[in-house]
Design a protein around this motif. Structure first.
Motif, PDB file in Angstrom:
ATOM      1  N   SER A 108       0.833  -1.203   0.000  1.00 28.05           N
ATOM      2  CA  SER A 108       0.000   0.000   0.000  1.00 28.05           C
ATOM      3  C   SER A 108       0.865   1.250   0.000  1.00 28.05           C
ATOM      4  O   SER A 108       2.053   1.213   0.341  1.00 28.05           O
ATOM      5  CB  SER A 108      -0.897   0.016   1.240  1.00 28.05           C
ATOM      6  N   ALA A 109       0.248   2.377  -0.360  1.00 26.71           N
ATOM      7  CA  ALA A 109       0.959   3.651  -0.367  1.00 26.71           C
ATOM      8  C   ALA A 109       1.440   4.020   1.033  1.00 26.71           C
ATOM      9  O   ALA A 109       2.545   4.523   1.213  1.00 26.71           O
ATOM     10  CB  ALA A 109       0.040   4.746  -0.915  1.00 26.71           C
ATOM     11  N   ALA A 110       0.595   3.766   2.037  1.00 28.57           N
ATOM     12  CA  ALA A 110       0.962   4.098   3.415  1.00 28.57           C
ATOM     13  C   ALA A 110       2.210   3.342   3.862  1.00 28.57           C
ATOM     14  O   ALA A 110       3.068   3.883   4.567  1.00 28.57           O
ATOM     15  CB  ALA A 110      -0.202   3.795   4.360  1.00 28.57           C
ATOM     16  N   GLU A 111       2.324   2.072   3.425  1.00 27.00           N
ATOM     17  CA  GLU A 111       3.501   1.272   3.782  1.00 27.00           C
ATOM     18  C   GLU A 111       4.726   1.682   2.973  1.00 27.00           C
ATOM     19  O   GLU A 111       5.863   1.534   3.423  1.00 27.00           O
ATOM     20  CB  GLU A 111       3.205  -0.207   3.543  1.00 27.00           C
ATOM     21  N   LEU A 112       4.497   2.200   1.761  1.00 29.62           N
ATOM     22  CA  LEU A 112       5.623   2.608   0.907  1.00 29.62           C
ATOM     23  C   LEU A 112       6.233   3.929   1.359  1.00 29.62           C
ATOM     24  O   LEU A 112       7.447   4.133   1.248  1.00 29.62           O
ATOM     25  CB  LEU A 112       5.164   2.733  -0.557  1.00 29.62           C
ATOM     26  N   ALA A 113       5.393   4.831   1.880  1.00 31.38           N
ATOM     27  CA  ALA A 113       5.840   6.195   2.188  1.00 31.38           C
ATOM     28  C   ALA A 113       7.135   6.257   2.999  1.00 31.38           C
ATOM     29  O   ALA A 113       8.058   7.005   2.629  1.00 31.38           O
ATOM     30  CB  ALA A 113       4.717   6.957   2.898  1.00 31.38           C
ATOM     31  N   PRO A 114       7.285   5.482   4.093  1.00 27.90           N
ATOM     32  CA  PRO A 114       8.527   5.576   4.874  1.00 27.90           C
ATOM     33  C   PRO A 114       9.768   5.180   4.065  1.00 27.90           C
ATOM     34  O   PRO A 114      10.852   5.736   4.290  1.00 27.90           O
ATOM     35  CB  PRO A 114       8.300   4.594   6.034  1.00 27.90           C
ATOM     36  N   GLN A 115       9.616   4.241   3.133  1.00 24.01           N
ATOM     37  CA  GLN A 115      10.759   3.832   2.308  1.00 24.01           C
ATOM     38  C   GLN A 115      11.231   4.986   1.416  1.00 24.01           C
ATOM     39  O   GLN A 115      12.434   5.230   1.272  1.00 24.01           O
ATOM     40  CB  GLN A 115      10.380   2.642   1.414  1.00 24.01           C
ATOM     41  N   VAL A 116      10.273   5.707   0.822  1.00 21.69           N
ATOM     42  CA  VAL A 116      10.621   6.830  -0.061  1.00 21.69           C
ATOM     43  C   VAL A 116      11.208   7.972   0.763  1.00 21.69           C
ATOM     44  O   VAL A 116      12.173   8.623   0.355  1.00 21.69           O
ATOM     45  CB  VAL A 116       9.385   7.307  -0.859  1.00 21.69           C
ATOM     46  N   VAL A 117      10.630   8.208   1.936  1.00 16.42           N
ATOM     47  CA  VAL A 117      11.130   9.247   2.843  1.00 16.42           C
ATOM     48  C   VAL A 117      12.597   8.999   3.197  1.00 16.42           C
ATOM     49  O   VAL A 117      13.429   9.913   3.179  1.00 16.42           O
ATOM     50  CB  VAL A 117      10.260   9.314   4.121  1.00 16.42           C
ATOM     51  N   ARG A 118      12.943   7.740   3.502  1.00 17.64           N
ATOM     52  CA  ARG A 118      14.334   7.401   3.856  1.00 17.64           C
ATOM     53  C   ARG A 118      15.282   7.581   2.678  1.00 17.64           C
ATOM     54  O   ARG A 118      16.456   7.893   2.853  1.00 17.64           O
ATOM     55  CB  ARG A 118      14.404   5.964   4.364  1.00 17.64           C
ATOM     56  N   ALA A 119      14.751   7.404   1.453  1.00 15.82           N
ATOM     57  CA  ALA A 119      15.620   7.433   0.272  1.00 15.82           C
ATOM     58  C   ALA A 119      15.946   8.847  -0.207  1.00 15.82           C
ATOM     59  O   ALA A 119      17.021   9.093  -0.754  1.00 15.82           O
ATOM     60  CB  ALA A 119      14.968   6.650  -0.861  1.00 15.82           C
TER      61      ALA A 119
END
Length: 465
Positions: A419-430
């Protein structure tokens, strides 16, 4: 004092209703207590929640009166069916403003942005009216009409559809003098047995409501141009074309994007012109051609048209850019989270690839919806434009985007989540200073959650540890 938009007597006359309570004057029309303004007429529509339950709240918030089908708190015009009454009110608004030149815009991609850019030009030319947001359905269109002041000189309406036979009744309410079809592509194809051809025929319904001698603005670069042109001419329209080929009334010659703006080279009826716009998406080259032709059809001076295009900023979720500050610098967030389909995805990816960047080009993509049986193929096929554009990292969210994730080479994979909610932290870290980060997906797959998480970094910074 300003003339009221509607008196209770006019509302009753337009709808065949009867006044219950004291006469009133309304300065606006609302269907939602969350956005109601003092002086509005509150229309109690049915739905998941019956609007009649909210009439008292609307009155407390300052509504002048209500349009209702059963006894309510305060003054109201009583009718048998409130949606039908709203349609009748819209028709009455159109009839009482015969001087108004009306335009209507549809298309698989770009209709909201083009509608709002046209409105920017209409506003410069005089008393103008348009749809707000994406009010383009069986409620939004009559509501927009009902809100049209009697002294309006020009108006533009957005008309959308998910199925066949949705545009025809709406455009017959508007009765436009000019219409535009931005493009036709694989959007809502799951609702059509014959796929894109069915979508094209549904878009062609917009010609059914044209006033005699009306103008149809069509995309000559689109695969369905011949079908649309034939249907427009069958309806008696004069066809004006935009595209990249010789012979187009508005011809795009070149589009050069830079940070926060682009310069367009074009020919309008053979006359060469260069002009700047505050957009960076390559699709804005053709969008601008459509806007110029629609404004011309609605009797707007070319200088006003170019001034409007030159000052029209990207809409929220449709290419708006933000510099997000981090400890060591800033990255550029490109928010395309409002909607997505195969056409707009390819265009947005190509646009990102053409941008100069001190850092990496990163995309975070969520599912494109309503694509039917070929949905997984459409998602997997995005691997090719991503490669052509030289995108460095791709983050994917959703069961359909898993098809793209599987098609990506390992070197391009940034991260995947359900889901987008689960993806968001990965993109934030990158995200790092100097990066260009684009977020795009269908509204229903919550791409905006990723964009919001990235934008929030600007105020809170990133935790370290």
């Amino acid at each position: 004092m300003a003339e009221p938009l509607w008196t209770s007597a006019e509302i009753a006359a337009a709808t065949g209703g009867k006044l219950a309570g004291q006469p009133f004057e309304a300065t606006g029309v609302s269907i939602d207590t969350r956005s109601i303004e003092p002086g509005d007429l509150f229309v109690a529509l049915g739905g998941v929640r019956d609007g009649h339950e909210f009439v008292e709240q609307a009155m407390v918030q300052g509504a002048a009166g209500a349009l209702a089908s059963r006894t309510v708190f305060g003054s109201a015009v009583m009718v048998g069916d409130t949606l039908k009454a709203l349609e009748q009110l819209g028709g009455a608004a159109r009839e009482r403003a015969p001087q108004a030149r009306r335009g209507a815009i549809t298309g698989s991609v770009g209709k909201t942005s083009v509608t709002q850019a046209v409105m920017a030009g209409l506003r410069l030319a005089g008393r103008a009216h348009s749809s707000v947001k994406s009010y383009n359905n069986h409620i939004g269109v009559p509501l927009t009409l009902a809100r049209m002041p009697r002294d309006t000189e020009r108006a533009v309406f957005e008309i959308g559809m998910n199925h066949a036979d949705e545009i025809r009744p709406l455009v017959r309410m508007v009765r436009p003098h000019a219409v535009a079809v931005t493009t036709v592509g694989p959007v809502h194809t799951e609702n059509f047995a014959d796929g894109e051809a069915g979508v094209a025929r549904a878009k062609a319904e917009i010609f059914a409501g044209l006033e005699p001698g009306g103008i149809a603005v069509l995309n000559a670069d689109n695969a369905w141009f011949d079908l649309l042109k034939a249907e427009a001419e069958k309806a008696g329209a004069t066809v004006r074309t935009f595209g990249t080929a010789e012979g187009c009334d508005a011809r795009l010659i070149d589009f050069q994007a830079a940070a926060g703006h682009a310069v367009i080279q074009a020919r309008l009826h053979g006359k060469a012109m260069d002009f700047p716009i505050l957009q960076t998406g390559v699709h804005w080259g053709l969008n601008s051609m459509a806007v110029l032709l629609m404004l011309e059809a609605l009797d707007v001076d070319l200088n006003d048209s170019l001034a409007a295009l030159g000052s029209f900023e990207p809409l929220q979720g449709r290419g708006a850019e933000k510099q997000v500050r981090l400890a060591g610098g800033a990255f550029t967030l490109i928010d395309e989270s409002y909607n997505a389909n195969p056409i707009s995805m390819a265009s947005a990816i190509a646009t990102l690839g053409a941008r100069a960047s001190a850092g990496r080009r990163i995309v975070a993509l969520t599912d494109m919806l309503e694509l039917g049986d070929r949905a997984r193929d459409f998602h997997a096929a995005l691997a090719e434009p991503l490669e052509s554009a030289g995108i460095d990292l791709v983050f994917c969210a959703g069961p359909l985007m898993k098809s793209l994730w599987d098609a990506l080479p390992p070197t391009r994979r940034g991260g995947y989540a359900e889901s987008a909610a689960e993806l968001a932290p990965q993109v934030v870290r990158a995200a790092e200073p100097g990066d260009l980060v684009m977020v795009k997906g269908s509204n229903g797959s919550k791409a905006s959650a990723v964009a919001a998480a990235l934008a929030a970094l600007d105020s809170v910074g990133r935790e370290t540890g």
